[in-house]
Scaffold this motif. Structure first.
Motif, PDB file in Angstrom:
ATOM      1  N   ALA A 109       0.821  -1.211   0.000  1.00 17.33           N
ATOM      2  CA  ALA A 109       0.000   0.000   0.000  1.00 17.33           C
ATOM      3  C   ALA A 109       0.855   1.262   0.000  1.00 17.33           C
ATOM      4  N   THR A 110       2.039   1.186   0.577  1.00 17.68           N
ATOM      5  CA  THR A 110       2.926   2.347   0.646  1.00 17.68           C
ATOM      6  C   THR A 110       3.903   2.401  -0.520  1.00 17.68           C
ATOM      7  N   ALA A 136       0.264   2.661   9.243  1.00 18.75           N
ATOM      8  CA  ALA A 136      -0.933   2.003   8.722  1.00 18.75           C
ATOM      9  C   ALA A 136      -2.218   2.603   9.274  1.00 18.75           C
ATOM     10  N   VAL A 137      -2.121   3.494  10.270  1.00 16.16           N
ATOM     11  CA  VAL A 137      -3.333   4.027  10.906  1.00 16.16           C
ATOM     12  C   VAL A 137      -3.376   5.549  10.905  1.00 16.16           C
ATOM     13  N   THR A 138      -2.482   6.188  10.155  1.00 15.55           N
ATOM     14  CA  THR A 138      -2.426   7.657  10.197  1.00 15.55           C
ATOM     15  C   THR A 138      -3.735   8.296   9.728  1.00 15.55           C
ATOM     16  N   GLU A 139      -4.376   7.720   8.706  1.00  9.64           N
ATOM     17  CA  GLU A 139      -5.626   8.305   8.209  1.00  9.64           C
ATOM     18  C   GLU A 139      -6.733   8.195   9.247  1.00  9.64           C
ATOM     19  N   GLU A 140      -6.836   7.044   9.916  1.00  7.85           N
ATOM     20  CA  GLU A 140      -7.881   6.852  10.919  1.00  7.85           C
ATOM     21  C   GLU A 140      -7.654   7.735  12.139  1.00  7.85           C
ATOM     22  N   VAL A 141      -6.402   7.924  12.513  1.00  9.46           N
ATOM     23  CA  VAL A 141      -6.103   8.809  13.643  1.00  9.46           C
ATOM     24  C   VAL A 141      -6.479  10.243  13.290  1.00  9.46           C
ATOM     25  N   GLU A 195      18.103  -6.733 -11.718  1.00  9.75           N
ATOM     26  CA  GLU A 195      19.118  -5.880 -11.083  1.00  9.75           C
ATOM     27  C   GLU A 195      18.668  -4.419 -11.082  1.00  9.75           C
ATOM     28  N   ALA A 196      18.088  -3.977 -12.195  1.00 13.59           N
ATOM     29  CA  ALA A 196      17.648  -2.589 -12.294  1.00 13.59           C
ATOM     30  C   ALA A 196      16.523  -2.289 -11.319  1.00 13.59           C
ATOM     31  N   VAL A 197      15.544  -3.194 -11.236  1.00 15.85           N
ATOM     32  CA  VAL A 197      14.403  -2.970 -10.348  1.00 15.85           C
ATOM     33  C   VAL A 197      14.840  -3.074  -8.888  1.00 15.85           C
ATOM     34  N   HIS A 198      15.805  -3.931  -8.598  1.00 11.62           N
ATOM     35  CA  HIS A 198      16.349  -4.009  -7.236  1.00 11.62           C
ATOM     36  C   HIS A 198      16.851  -2.635  -6.800  1.00 11.62           C
ATOM     37  N   THR A 199      17.582  -1.968  -7.683  1.00 14.86           N
ATOM     38  CA  THR A 199      18.106  -0.632  -7.366  1.00 14.86           C
ATOM     39  C   THR A 199      16.979   0.376  -7.181  1.00 14.86           C
ATOM     40  N   VAL A 200      15.985   0.339  -8.087  1.00 14.15           N
ATOM     41  CA  VAL A 200      14.865   1.279  -7.991  1.00 14.15           C
ATOM     42  C   VAL A 200      14.075   1.042  -6.712  1.00 14.15           C
ATOM     43  N   LEU A 201      13.793  -0.216  -6.395  1.00 10.54           N
ATOM     44  CA  LEU A 201      13.013  -0.538  -5.200  1.00 10.54           C
ATOM     45  C   LEU A 201      13.738  -0.065  -3.943  1.00 10.54           C
ATOM     46  N   ARG A 202      15.034  -0.265  -3.896  1.00 12.21           N
ATOM     47  CA  ARG A 202      15.813   0.201  -2.747  1.00 12.21           C
ATOM     48  C   ARG A 202      15.750   1.720  -2.633  1.00 12.21           C
ATOM     49  N   ASP A 203      15.937   2.398  -3.756  1.00 10.40           N
ATOM     50  CA  ASP A 203      15.904   3.868  -3.747  1.00 10.40           C
ATOM     51  C   ASP A 203      14.539   4.390  -3.298  1.00 10.40           C
ATOM     52  N   VAL A 204      13.469   3.762  -3.779  1.00 13.12           N
ATOM     53  CA  VAL A 204      12.113   4.198  -3.429  1.00 13.12           C
ATOM     54  C   VAL A 204      11.871   4.051  -1.929  1.00 13.12           C
ATOM     55  N   ILE A 205      12.255   2.918  -1.362  1.00 13.01           N
ATOM     56  CA  ILE A 205      12.013   2.694   0.068  1.00 13.01           C
ATOM     57  C   ILE A 205      12.828   3.671   0.912  1.00 13.01           C
ATOM     58  N   ALA A 251       7.400   9.913   4.254  1.00 10.49           N
ATOM     59  CA  ALA A 251       6.200   9.326   3.645  1.00 10.49           C
ATOM     60  C   ALA A 251       5.899   7.947   4.233  1.00 10.49           C
ATOM     61  N   TRP A 252       6.938   7.220   4.638  1.00 14.51           N
ATOM     62  CA  TRP A 252       6.749   5.970   5.404  1.00 14.51           C
ATOM     63  C   TRP A 252       6.730   6.412   6.862  1.00 14.51           C
ATOM     64  N   ALA A 253       5.547   6.729   7.351  1.00 16.71           N
ATOM     65  CA  ALA A 253       5.417   7.394   8.651  1.00 16.71           C
ATOM     66  C   ALA A 253       6.041   6.574   9.774  1.00 16.71           C
ATOM     67  N   ALA A 254       6.649   7.283  10.718  1.00 20.98           N
ATOM     68  CA  ALA A 254       7.217   6.691  11.939  1.00 20.98           C
ATOM     69  C   ALA A 254       8.220   5.596  11.598  1.00 20.98           C
TER      70      ALA A 254
END
Length: 307
Positions: A103-104, A242-247, A281-291, A299-302
């Motif tokens: 979801a994130t 996972a609960v920021t919207e409900e809070v 290999e390329a997506v591994h790099t992109v996924l790491r960078d995104v996280i 954006a990934w709260a707390a």
């Protein structure tokens, strides 16, 4: 044996049924059965055990499946490398994610991959962490993000962040801003089932305090957990992000857990000991960078860097 037979055999095992495999491969079932029969005759042993529920590999079939995956993945990498020596990587990359992480991560990952590697197609599969871990070990996904390291020593793992877990309460009831886990002794709670990675962590933390959680209800869907807590069935423990919207909406109230708090890690995992395509290999790099960007931007709260 030839490459086509190996591909057919891999799909038969993946589908657990000759009928479903024939449909997936767009091959007539009698022709697929003949290929299987020829393979068994060439090797001098049975490769599959047949039952009313479908087919499962024998010990020889398991060995063939492992070797077939290695051969087919090596072939795909070779073909990809040759085709793309002077071009951007292309192909399909399969990623396994637990639902909460998906979801994130999924949308920013898709956008970043499309911008940087437009010829790569992402196939994102969601499931509970245990299933995703099995998919990675079995070669059904190429990359995964999980909350714990794999028990499979062949899997490479990099801890990218830690996320904070909090106690949820109904919004209208109000709650303490900070509490200890010991305060939850004998309090009926809404928790995931024992097969869920989060529940394993919660049980371990409670056990260290000398008690087991009191269960009001078990359910594996985070959305349903939040609804049940809001309806007054009992508190729960979930990641704060996972609960920021409900809070914010006032339907839930959260209590942070007293220092050092309760945290769990998010690990980027990839197969070790076998070749991967340039696209992986390329997506591994992109996924790491995104996280890492989601972590560092808030954006990934707390979440925080590994401590």
């Amino acid at each position: 044996m030839d490459i086509r037979q190996l591909r057919y055999f891999q799909e038969i095992v993946a589908q657990g049924s000759l009928t479903r495999a024939a449909e997936s491969l767009h091959v007539a079932q009698p022709a697929l059965s003949l290929h299987l029969k020829n393979m068994e005759e060439q090797l001098g042993t049975r490769l599959l055990t047949r039952s009313r529920s479908g087919v499962t590999p024998t010990e020889a079939g398991d060995l063939l499946l492992q070797r077939a995956r290695t051969i087919l993945e090596d072939l795909a990498r070779t073909e990809d490398d040759i085709r793309n020596l002077e071009a951007d990587p292309s192909g399909v990359v399969r990623i396994g994610l637990p639902g909460t992480i998906s979801a994130t991560v999924s949308l920013p990952l898709i956008l970043a991959a499309r911008e940087r590697f437009p010829r790569i197609t992402l196939n994102i599969r969601e499931a509970m962490s245990g299933f995703v871990g099995d998919w990675l070990s079995e070669g059904k996904v190429d990359l995964a993000v999980l909350y714990s390291r794999s028990k499979d020593k062949r899997i490479l793992s990099e801890l990218l962040l830690e996320e904070e877990l909090v106690v949820l309460w109904p919004g209208e009831a109000g709650c303490l801003p900070v509490m200890s886990l010991g305060d939850l002794e004998k309090v009926p709670m809404v928790l995931p089932s024992g097969a869920h990675g989060l529940r394993v962590l919660i049980d371990s933390e409670f056990q260290a305090l000398g008690f087991a959680p009191e269960i009001a209800m078990e359910i594996d869907s985070f959305n349903n957990i939040k609804r049940l807590v809001a309806a007054g069935f009992g508190p729960s423990i979930l990641p704060l992000y996972a609960v920021t919207e409900e809070v914010a909406a006032g339907t839930l109230c959260v209590s942070r857990i007293a220092a050092p708090g309760l945290w769990r890690g998010a690990h980027l995992m990839s197969p070790g000991g076998r070749p991967v395509t340039r696209a992986v290999e390329a997506v591994h790099t992109v996924l790491r960078d995104v996280i890492l960007d989601l972590r560092d931007s808030g954006a990934w709260a707390a979440s925080r860097p590994p401590q």
